[in-house]
Scaffold this motif. Structure first.
Motif, mmCIF file in Angstrom:
data_model
loop_
_atom_site.group_PDB
_atom_site.id
_atom_site.type_symbol
_atom_site.label_atom_id
_atom_site.label_comp_id
_atom_site.label_asym_id
_atom_site.label_seq_id
_atom_site.Cartn_x
_atom_site.Cartn_y
_atom_site.Cartn_z
ATOM 1 N N PHE A 221 5.184 10.352 -4.427
ATOM 2 C CA PHE A 221 4.175 9.514 -4.619
ATOM 3 C C PHE A 221 2.755 10.201 -5.048
ATOM 4 O O PHE A 221 2.265 10.945 -3.993
ATOM 5 C CB PHE A 221 3.895 8.494 -3.342
ATOM 6 C CG PHE A 221 4.812 7.663 -3.116
ATOM 7 C CD1 PHE A 221 5.877 7.122 -4.104
ATOM 8 C CD2 PHE A 221 5.061 7.008 -2.173
ATOM 9 C CE1 PHE A 221 6.792 6.311 -3.890
ATOM 10 C CE2 PHE A 221 6.130 6.117 -1.727
ATOM 11 C CZ PHE A 221 7.036 5.835 -2.707
ATOM 12 N N ARG A 222 2.438 10.401 -6.097
ATOM 13 C CA ARG A 222 1.111 11.153 -6.529
ATOM 14 C C ARG A 222 -0.232 10.113 -6.513
ATOM 15 O O ARG A 222 -1.311 10.543 -6.491
ATOM 16 C CB ARG A 222 1.252 11.916 -7.870
ATOM 17 C CG ARG A 222 2.288 12.647 -8.179
ATOM 18 C CD ARG A 222 2.302 13.129 -9.736
ATOM 19 N NE ARG A 222 2.506 11.938 -10.570
ATOM 20 C CZ ARG A 222 3.670 11.760 -10.929
ATOM 21 N NH1 ARG A 222 4.857 12.016 -10.322
ATOM 22 N NH2 ARG A 222 3.857 10.665 -11.866
ATOM 23 N N HIS A 223 0.099 8.736 -6.435
ATOM 24 C CA HIS A 223 -0.703 7.984 -6.236
ATOM 25 C C HIS A 223 -0.387 6.761 -5.124
ATOM 26 O O HIS A 223 0.809 6.602 -4.714
ATOM 27 C CB HIS A 223 -1.026 7.075 -7.482
ATOM 28 C CG HIS A 223 -1.117 7.655 -8.867
ATOM 29 N ND1 HIS A 223 0.045 8.425 -9.310
ATOM 30 C CD2 HIS A 223 -2.132 8.125 -9.624
ATOM 31 C CE1 HIS A 223 -0.529 8.928 -10.553
ATOM 32 N NE2 HIS A 223 -1.873 8.958 -10.350
ATOM 33 N N LEU A 224 -1.251 6.301 -4.210
ATOM 34 C CA LEU A 224 -1.252 5.409 -3.603
ATOM 35 C C LEU A 224 -2.133 4.055 -3.678
ATOM 36 O O LEU A 224 -3.453 4.419 -3.708
ATOM 37 C CB LEU A 224 -1.516 5.815 -2.144
ATOM 38 C CG LEU A 224 -0.518 6.791 -1.512
ATOM 39 C CD1 LEU A 224 -0.929 7.113 -0.094
ATOM 40 C CD2 LEU A 224 0.986 6.221 -1.389
ATOM 41 N N PRO A 225 -1.665 2.934 -4.054
ATOM 42 C CA PRO A 225 -0.110 2.607 -3.957
ATOM 43 C C PRO A 225 0.283 3.301 -5.198
ATOM 44 O O PRO A 225 -0.188 3.481 -6.352
ATOM 45 C CB PRO A 225 -0.163 1.189 -4.322
ATOM 46 C CG PRO A 225 -1.451 0.694 -4.787
ATOM 47 C CD PRO A 225 -2.423 1.675 -4.237
#
Length: 318
Positions: free
Chosen positions: A182-186
């Motif tokens: 996961f490079r982004h959240l969400p």
């Protein structure tokens, strides 16, 4: 493989056990009933220390994580002294197993806190988690399975009240999956799909060994306890979470919700800071496990490894 007691004349009734995981450090202070030998919880405490931050990619426990661990252990030592525990046992799991500098970390902890950390193998962790998770539950349908979703690893164990049939420790955990995919959240849709594929491949390799236990699955550790909390509509941890039964539909709903929700919004739901950013990955592991194994429900145990360690130590002096 059943744990075998070692005979001695010494009697120990009050013990403190510390479970040092990838994301959290858990403290249990418990007492043994002199008549029945059963375990009585005096105190449970948890601190999120994120010991395993970066361990998946660098295989090293960082200096700031070591300081968080030592600060936590010094606080725990003060609490243990107040409760007059006769023995303290500290164990560490996935992050410490994987770290190239674990010997230095253990030496630093011993020098500054006086606590000797025992690093458990994956098999030892699985066996003790199984023992602790079902302590006090005597009428579970057999065989049953225990799943422990930690920050760095997930343990699967199948067995009965008389012993363990099979166990394995898998390198999928909430922190490890979050950092790896996961490079982004969400996360972006492609990140989520990549994580799902990886988790499914790892779990599928063990399907034949453990599928017999799918009718009765007990789940332990922070991800599963937090999901139990949310399913009961609670804002904080409560002992009443112990024994909560979660259906596949509950986990599916929460996994979809977390996949579209920011960390700040997840905290507002009642997920503690320090777990909110990895709860999606942990839920995804449980979701894929239930889907792949055909497990219709999960029974939450708020016990686990630290309880198993306490029972192991008592068996040594039985």
């Amino acid at each position: 493989m059943a744990l075998r007691p070692t005979s001695t004349t010494y009697t120990m009734n009050r013990i403190a056990t510390i479970d040092i995981g990838t994301n959290t450090a858990l403290l249990l202070i418990a007492e043994r009933d002199a008549g029945t030998g059963s375990l009585h919880t005096l105190l449970n405490r948890q601190e999120i220390i994120r010991l395993g931050k970066g361990v998946d990619s660098q295989n090293t426990i960082q200096a700031d994580a070591i300081e968080r661990l030592i600060d936590c252990l010094l606080q725990y030592k003060a609490v243990i002294a107040q409760h007059h525990a006769e023995k303290t046992v500290a164990v560490a799991t996935s992050a410490m197993r994987d770290a190239h500098n674990r010997t230095d970390v253990i030496a630093s902890v011993l020098r500054r806190t006086g606590l000797q950390i025992e690093v458990l193998s994956g098999e030892e962790e699985a066996e003790l988690t199984f023992l602790g998770a079902v302590a006090g539950w005597t009428h579970l349908p057999e065989p049953f399975m225990v799943i422990d979703i930690g920050g760095g690893s997930t343990e699967l164990v199948i067995g009965s009240h008389t012993g363990i049939e099979a166990e394995i420790s898998l390198d999928i955990g909430s922190v490890r999956i979050t950092e790896r995919f996961f490079r982004h959240l969400p996360p972006q849709p492609d990140e989520l799909q990549s994580a799902k594929r990886f988790i499914t491949e790892v779990l599928a390799s063990e399907l034949a060994k453990f599928i017999e236990g799918r009718e009765m699955v007990v789940g332990v550790a922070g991800t599963i306890v937090t999901l139990g909390q949310l399913c009961k509509g609670l804002r904080h941890f409560s002992p009443e979470i112990h024994g909560t039964v979660m259906q596949y539909a509950d986990i599916h709903r929460l996994q979809q919700l977390f996949a579209q929700t920011s960390t700040e919004e997840i905290i507002q739901m009642g997920v503690e800071q320090g777990r909110a950013d990895v709860i999606l990955a942990g839920t995804l592991i449980l979701h894929q496990f239930m889907r792949l194994f055909g497990a219709k429900a999960i029974t939450v145990s708020t016990q686990g490894l630290r309880y198993g360690v306490a029972l192991r130590e008592w068996r040594k002096v039985a």
